[in-house]
Design an enzyme around this catalytic site. Structure first.
Site, PDB file in Angstrom:
ATOM      1  N   HIS A 228      12.225   6.579  14.008  1.00 48.48           N
ATOM      2  CA  HIS A 228      12.285   6.946  12.584  1.00 48.48           C
ATOM      3  C   HIS A 228      13.073   8.245  12.415  1.00 48.48           C
ATOM      4  O   HIS A 228      13.071   9.104  13.307  1.00 48.48           O
ATOM      5  CB  HIS A 228      10.870   7.131  12.053  1.00 48.48           C
ATOM      6  CG  HIS A 228      10.762   7.078  10.559  1.00 48.48           C
ATOM      7  ND1 HIS A 228      11.088   8.140   9.761  1.00 48.48           N
ATOM      8  CD2 HIS A 228      10.364   6.085   9.724  1.00 48.48           C
ATOM      9  CE1 HIS A 228      10.891   7.818   8.492  1.00 48.48           C
ATOM     10  NE2 HIS A 228      10.456   6.562   8.448  1.00 48.48           N
TER      11      HIS A 228
ATOM     12  N   HIS B 242       5.752   5.937  14.301  1.00 50.56           N
ATOM     13  CA  HIS B 242       6.175   7.025  13.409  1.00 50.56           C
ATOM     14  C   HIS B 242       5.141   7.391  12.352  1.00 50.56           C
ATOM     15  O   HIS B 242       5.417   8.201  11.473  1.00 50.56           O
ATOM     16  CB  HIS B 242       7.477   6.632  12.702  1.00 50.56           C
ATOM     17  CG  HIS B 242       7.338   5.438  11.806  1.00 50.56           C
ATOM     18  ND1 HIS B 242       7.644   4.173  12.207  1.00 50.56           N
ATOM     19  CD2 HIS B 242       6.907   5.340  10.535  1.00 50.56           C
ATOM     20  CE1 HIS B 242       7.410   3.335  11.230  1.00 50.56           C
ATOM     21  NE2 HIS B 242       6.957   4.009  10.198  1.00 50.56           N
TER      22      HIS B 242
ATOM     23  N   ASP C 226       0.791  -1.227   0.000  1.00 53.16           N
ATOM     24  CA  ASP C 226       0.000   0.000   0.000  1.00 53.16           C
ATOM     25  C   ASP C 226       0.822   1.274   0.000  1.00 53.16           C
ATOM     26  O   ASP C 226       0.356   2.314   0.468  1.00 53.16           O
ATOM     27  CB  ASP C 226      -0.914  -0.010   1.230  1.00 53.16           C
ATOM     28  CG  ASP C 226      -0.143  -0.302   2.521  1.00 53.16           C
ATOM     29  OD1 ASP C 226       1.083  -0.071   2.547  1.00 53.16           O
ATOM     30  OD2 ASP C 226      -0.768  -0.774   3.483  1.00 53.16           O
TER      31      ASP C 226
ATOM     32  N   GLU D 114      -2.043   5.079   2.893  1.00 57.76           N
ATOM     33  CA  GLU D 114      -2.035   3.666   2.516  1.00 57.76           C
ATOM     34  C   GLU D 114      -3.409   3.118   2.129  1.00 57.76           C
ATOM     35  O   GLU D 114      -3.533   2.300   1.214  1.00 57.76           O
ATOM     36  CB  GLU D 114      -1.437   2.832   3.661  1.00 57.76           C
ATOM     37  CG  GLU D 114       0.074   2.998   3.818  1.00 57.76           C
ATOM     38  CD  GLU D 114       0.447   4.179   4.691  1.00 57.76           C
ATOM     39  OE1 GLU D 114      -0.451   4.966   5.052  1.00 57.76           O
ATOM     40  OE2 GLU D 114       1.638   4.327   5.034  1.00 57.76           O
TER      41      GLU D 114
ATOM     42  N   GLU E   3      -0.453  -9.049  -1.092  1.00 56.71           N
ATOM     43  CA  GLU E   3      -1.075  -8.480   0.110  1.00 56.71           C
ATOM     44  C   GLU E   3      -2.279  -7.624  -0.285  1.00 56.71           C
ATOM     45  O   GLU E   3      -2.456  -6.494   0.165  1.00 56.71           O
ATOM     46  CB  GLU E   3      -0.077  -7.675   0.948  1.00 56.71           C
ATOM     47  CG  GLU E   3      -0.529  -7.487   2.391  1.00 56.71           C
ATOM     48  CD  GLU E   3       0.497  -6.741   3.229  1.00 56.71           C
ATOM     49  OE1 GLU E   3       1.368  -7.414   3.804  1.00 56.71           O
ATOM     50  OE2 GLU E   3       0.432  -5.497   3.302  1.00 56.71           O
TER      51      GLU E   3
ATOM     52  N   ARG F 140       2.244   8.883  10.000  1.00 55.88           N
ATOM     53  CA  ARG F 140       1.862  10.279   9.774  1.00 55.88           C
ATOM     54  C   ARG F 140       0.685  10.690  10.653  1.00 55.88           C
ATOM     55  O   ARG F 140       0.658  11.780  11.209  1.00 55.88           O
ATOM     56  CB  ARG F 140       1.488  10.483   8.297  1.00 55.88           C
ATOM     57  CG  ARG F 140       2.634  10.368   7.332  1.00 55.88           C
ATOM     58  CD  ARG F 140       2.147  10.432   5.889  1.00 55.88           C
ATOM     59  NE  ARG F 140       3.201  10.089   4.943  1.00 55.88           N
ATOM     60  CZ  ARG F 140       4.038  10.948   4.408  1.00 55.88           C
ATOM     61  NH1 ARG F 140       3.937  12.215   4.714  1.00 55.88           N
ATOM     62  NH2 ARG F 140       4.969  10.555   3.568  1.00 55.88           N
TER      63      ARG F 140
END
Length: 380
Positions: free
Chosen positions: A243, A210, A97, A133, A119, A212
């Site tokens: 990250h 991490h 994704d 995603e 997936e 968004r």
């Protein structure tokens, strides 16, 4: 004539999950395997390529400092269009994704090349969680010809969207295949700090956060909960692979940066990360991939997100959604640190995401769809 299969990926999670597929393609008669990476995440991708000894045939190397989603999309689309025109593959394989996933499928579609989506079928049905995603995978699904769904639930999602059942193969998740080659009993970490931790007498909490949608106040809440846990339980140590996104570090380091039992380290390479989780007592994460990997190690996972596209783990009992509320995270982790029954209820369950044979099913499905085999592979 061989089937020309071009695998496209650009981030570390994609590479971890596509590496076993590429290895299976390479050893299969009747298939020519080509690998193209966008390098959407440069350094973290290279770690995985080295571990699996994969040498891409094409490397677009698109990563720039502080790149935006638009930057990634434009550079990847232009580069992939040229590669697809040069290679003329019979099918393009994309995974998951990411922006590379969506753009890879779009470039294939523009060149009228078939798309296989590894997936496929994960959904939260929330346009912005996870972002971007959820829309990347839905848009990719609309362009896909062969859907490799990791679970029966993912297949159900695709059927509800009108995808013909004959185009869907339930394979299990390829990350479980990868674990067979990365976890070692007497593993020596590349990061020396991890070799000095007393895994026998300390309970280790491995952590990543991490995403968004968690930047800002949600990540502050997560960090405050972790600090309280370390203060409340003297036998735990936290290893947080932070990250490199400045927006993450600007939140994490002021809250967690000065505690002797909290180790803030750079993102780990794949083998260090897998072996750290395998030695840990508990995993806290907002990652998607770790939700699938860790149950195979018999460790409980608290998911630092409000929704998950992997409800199979929640239903099976290997995952719990802790969200981003400080009190909720603290209470749920505290229960696992104090209640043997609660801990064993999460660690005694079979992993619903795979059995280590997903890559073989995917390659068998490609052979079947291109008329090289008469036997449709059985679903996971």
């Amino acid at each position: 004539m061989s089937i020309k299969v071009m695998s496209i990926f650009g981030t570390r999670p994609e590479a971890i999950k596509m590496a076993p597929v590429v290895k299976e393609l390479e050893k299969t008669d009747g298939i020519e395997s080509i690998v193209c990476v966008t390098a959407q995440h440069r350094e973290m991708l290279d770690q995985v390529l080295d571990t699996f000894k994969l040498k891409p045939d094409f490397d677009l190397d698109i990563m720039k400092a502080r790149q935006t989603l638009i930057d990634i999309t434009v550079r990847a689309l232009e580069g992939l269009d040229k590669v697809i025109k040069e290679v003329s593959p019979d099918i393009v394989l994309v995974h998951g994704d990411t922006s590379t996933t969506f753009v890879g499928s779009l470039a294939a579609f523009y060149n009228q090349v078939k798309v296989g989506h590894v997936e496929a079928g994960l959904r939260t049905y929330d346009k912005y969680q996870p972002f971007p995603e959820e829309m990347n995978r839905k848009l990719t699904g609309a362009l896909t010809d062969i859907h490799f769904a990791p679970t029966s639930l993912a297949k159900t999602h695709l059927l509800k969207e009108g995808i013909p059942e004959e185009q869907i193969f339930v394979t299990g998740n390829t990350v479980i295949d990868a674990l067979k080659t990365t976890i070692e009993e007497n593993y020596i970490f590349a990061n020396p700090l991890l070799n000095d931790i007393d895994y026998g007498n300390r309970r280790i909490i491995a952590m990543t956060a991490h995403r968004r949608e968690n930047l800002g106040e949600p990540l502050e809440n997560i960090c405050n909960a972790v600090y309280r846990l370390v203060e409340a339980f003297e036998d735990i140590e936290v290893v947080y692979a932070v990250h490199k996104n400045p927006a993450v570090r600007e939140t994490v380091y002021p809250i967690l940066g000065n505690h002797p039992r909290i180790h803030l380290i750079d993102p780990l390479d794949m083998k260090d990360m897998h072996n750290l989780m395998n030695k840990s007592y508990l995993v806290l994460t907002d990652s998607g991939g770790l939700q699938e990997e860790v149950p195979s190690m018999k460790k409980p996972v608290l998911v630092l997100r409000n929704v998950t596209e992997r409800p199979e783990g929640v239903e099976a009992g290997t995952l719990k959604l802790a969200g981003t509320d400080e009190e909720r995270i603290f209470n749920m982790a505290s229960e696992l640190l104090t209640s043997k029954d609660a801990y064993e209820a999460m660690t005694s369950v079979k992993n619903p995401f795979g059995d280590g044979h997903a890559s073989k099913r995917i390659v068998d499905a490609i052979l079947y769809c291109f008329g090289k085999s008469n036997k449709r592979p059985e679903d996971f």
